[in-house]
Design a protein around this motif. Structure first.
Motif, mmCIF file in Angstrom:
data_model
loop_
_atom_site.group_PDB
_atom_site.id
_atom_site.type_symbol
_atom_site.label_atom_id
_atom_site.label_comp_id
_atom_site.label_asym_id
_atom_site.label_seq_id
_atom_site.Cartn_x
_atom_site.Cartn_y
_atom_site.Cartn_z
ATOM 1 N N ASP A 27 0.874 -1.236 0.179
ATOM 2 C CA ASP A 27 -0.105 -0.096 -0.069
ATOM 3 C C ASP A 27 0.738 1.208 -0.119
ATOM 4 O O ASP A 27 0.673 2.248 -0.694
ATOM 5 C CB ASP A 27 -1.014 0.058 1.290
ATOM 6 C CG ASP A 27 -1.947 -1.021 0.974
ATOM 7 O OD1 ASP A 27 -2.413 -1.452 0.078
ATOM 8 O OD2 ASP A 27 -2.504 -1.518 2.219
ATOM 9 N N ARG A 63 -7.749 -1.871 0.217
ATOM 10 C CA ARG A 63 -7.471 -1.860 -1.286
ATOM 11 C C ARG A 63 -8.293 -0.838 -1.771
ATOM 12 O O ARG A 63 -7.820 -0.138 -2.711
ATOM 13 C CB ARG A 63 -7.999 -3.380 -1.904
ATOM 14 C CG ARG A 63 -6.860 -4.403 -1.385
ATOM 15 C CD ARG A 63 -7.345 -5.687 -1.892
ATOM 16 N NE ARG A 63 -7.297 -5.606 -3.376
ATOM 17 C CZ ARG A 63 -8.401 -6.640 -4.120
ATOM 18 N NH1 ARG A 63 -8.697 -7.299 -3.428
ATOM 19 N NH2 ARG A 63 -8.154 -6.542 -5.321
ATOM 20 N N VAL A 66 -6.726 2.447 -1.109
ATOM 21 C CA VAL A 66 -5.708 3.026 -1.805
ATOM 22 C C VAL A 66 -5.717 3.253 -3.424
ATOM 23 O O VAL A 66 -5.184 4.062 -3.935
ATOM 24 C CB VAL A 66 -4.496 1.747 -1.419
ATOM 25 C CG1 VAL A 66 -3.261 1.900 -2.608
ATOM 26 C CG2 VAL A 66 -4.077 1.674 -0.211
#
Length: 295
Positions: A27, A63, A66
Motif C-alpha cells: 500500500d 485496497r 489505496v
C-alpha cells in the motif's frame, strides 16, 4: 501534531531512497509511487497516509482506499481535497464493516464469490451511491430469501441505484423481492440498467416495472429485456454486446441527470448526461476526485 511530524519524517526518508527501498506491491509503495510520478510535494501525502494508518490500526481493509487515493494523486488533487476524501473513506469503511458484521451475525456466509475488493469495501462503495440502513439489509435477507452475503450485497447495490434513479424504496424492495431465487447475482445488479434503457427508449418507469415483474414470473432475465429494447431503439456499444453491467462504483444517471461516478472495474452505461459508459457524456470517473463528479 506528533503523528504529522512522524509522517513527514517517514516521507522524507522514503522519498529520498524510493527507487532502492520501495516495494511497489505494498500500500505504501503504491501511494509513494503515485506521488512521485505526479511530482507532488511530500506534504501532500500526509493526510493520505494518515487515513491509511487509521484503517490499518483498526484492521480494516485498505485496497479500495489505496486505489482511490492513487487515482486522485495521479490527478494531482490538492491536499485539502485529499484530507476530506481520506476522512470520508475511513468513515465509510467503518460503517460498512459494522453492517457486514451484523449480517454475518445473522448467519450469512461468504461463499467464495469474487469480490473486486472485499465484502466490507463493496458495501462501503454502495453507501456512496446512497444510504442503505440495517433495516434495508434485514429486509433484503427476507426478500431475496438467501443466507448468502454476496447476494444481499448485490441486492443492496441494486437498491441504492434504484433509489438514485428516483424509485420509491417500497417499489425497489418489492421489485427485488419478486426476483427468482435462482436469478444470478449479476442480474440483480442489472435491474437499474433496465430502467435506464427504458428511459432512453421512451418507456415509462411504471411499464418498466411491469415488464420486469413479468420477466420474473416467466424466467426471462432482466438483461435480455434491456438488450431487446436497446436493439429496437438502435442503441449499441460494448455494454450491449457483452451484456449490460454497472462499472464498480458507477451509478445510473437519469435522463439529463448525473450518476455518481467511480473507478469502475468495467465501464457501465451512463444515462443521458451520465458520467460513464455508452450513452453517457463520457469522461473519467472518480470517487469525487478531480474530473469526477461527486463520489
Amino acid at each position: 501534531m506528533k503523528r504529522v511530524i512522524v509522517f513527514v519524517f517517514i516521507l522524507g526518508f522514503a522519498m529520498s531512497a524510493l527507487s532502492a527501498q520501495r516495494d511497489a506491491g505494498t500500500d505504501l509503495g503504491r501511494l509513494l509511487a503515485a506521488a512521485e510520478r505526479s511530482g507532488l510535494p511530500e506534504a501532500s501525502l500526509v493526510p493520505v497516509l494518515s487515513g491509511l494508518d487509521r484503517l490499518q490500526q483498526e484492521n480494516l481493509p485498505t485496497r479500495r482506499y489505496v486505489s482511490r487515493m492513487v487515482e486522485c494523486l495521479a490527478k494531482r488533487a490538492p491536499s485539502p481535497f485529499l484530507e476530506k476524501l481520506s476522512a470520508r473513506m475511513v468513515e465509510e469503511t467503518r460503517a460498512a464493516r459494522l453492517l457486514v458484521d451484523g449480517l454475518k451475525a445473522q448467519g450469512l456466509k461468504d461463499d467464495g464469490a469474487a469480490y473486486h475488493w472485499s465484502a466490507t469495501e463493496e458495501l462501503a462503495d454502495t453507501l456512496v451511491t446512497g444510504p442503505v440502513s440495517p433495516a434495508d439489509l434485514n429486509a433484503l435477507v427476507r426478500e431475496l430469501k438467501t443466507k448468502r452475503l454476496p447476494r444481499v450485497l448485490a441486492g443492496a447495490e441494486s437498491l441504492a441505484h434504484l433509489r438514485a434513479l428516483g424509485l420509491r424504496g417500497r417499489d425497489a424492495h418489492g421489485l427485488l423481492a419478486a426476483m427468482p431465487a435462482d436469478l444470478p447475482d449479476a442480474e440483480i445488479l442489472k435491474l437499474p440498467y433496465v430502467f435506464l434503457v427504458g428511459r432512453r427508449c421512451g418507456v415509462a418507469d411504471a411499464d418498466v416495472m411491469r415488464m420486469l415483474l413479468r420477466c420474473a414470473r416467466t424466467g426471462v432475465r432482466p438483461s435480455t429485456l434491456a438488450l431487446k429494447w436497446a436493439r429496437q431503439a438502435g442503441l449499441g456499444g460494448p455494454g450491449l454486446r457483452n451484456g449490460p453491467a454497472w462499472g464498480h462504483g458507477a451509478g445510473p444517471g437519469g435522463v439529463g441527470g448525473t450518476g455518481p461516478s467511480g473507478s469502475g472495474r468495467q465501464s457501465g452505461p451512463g444515462g443521458a448526461g451520465g458520467r460513464e459508459g455508452p450513452g453517457g457524456s463520457g469522461g473519467p470517473s472518480g470517487s469525487g476526485g478531480p474530473g469526477g463528479g461527486g463520489r
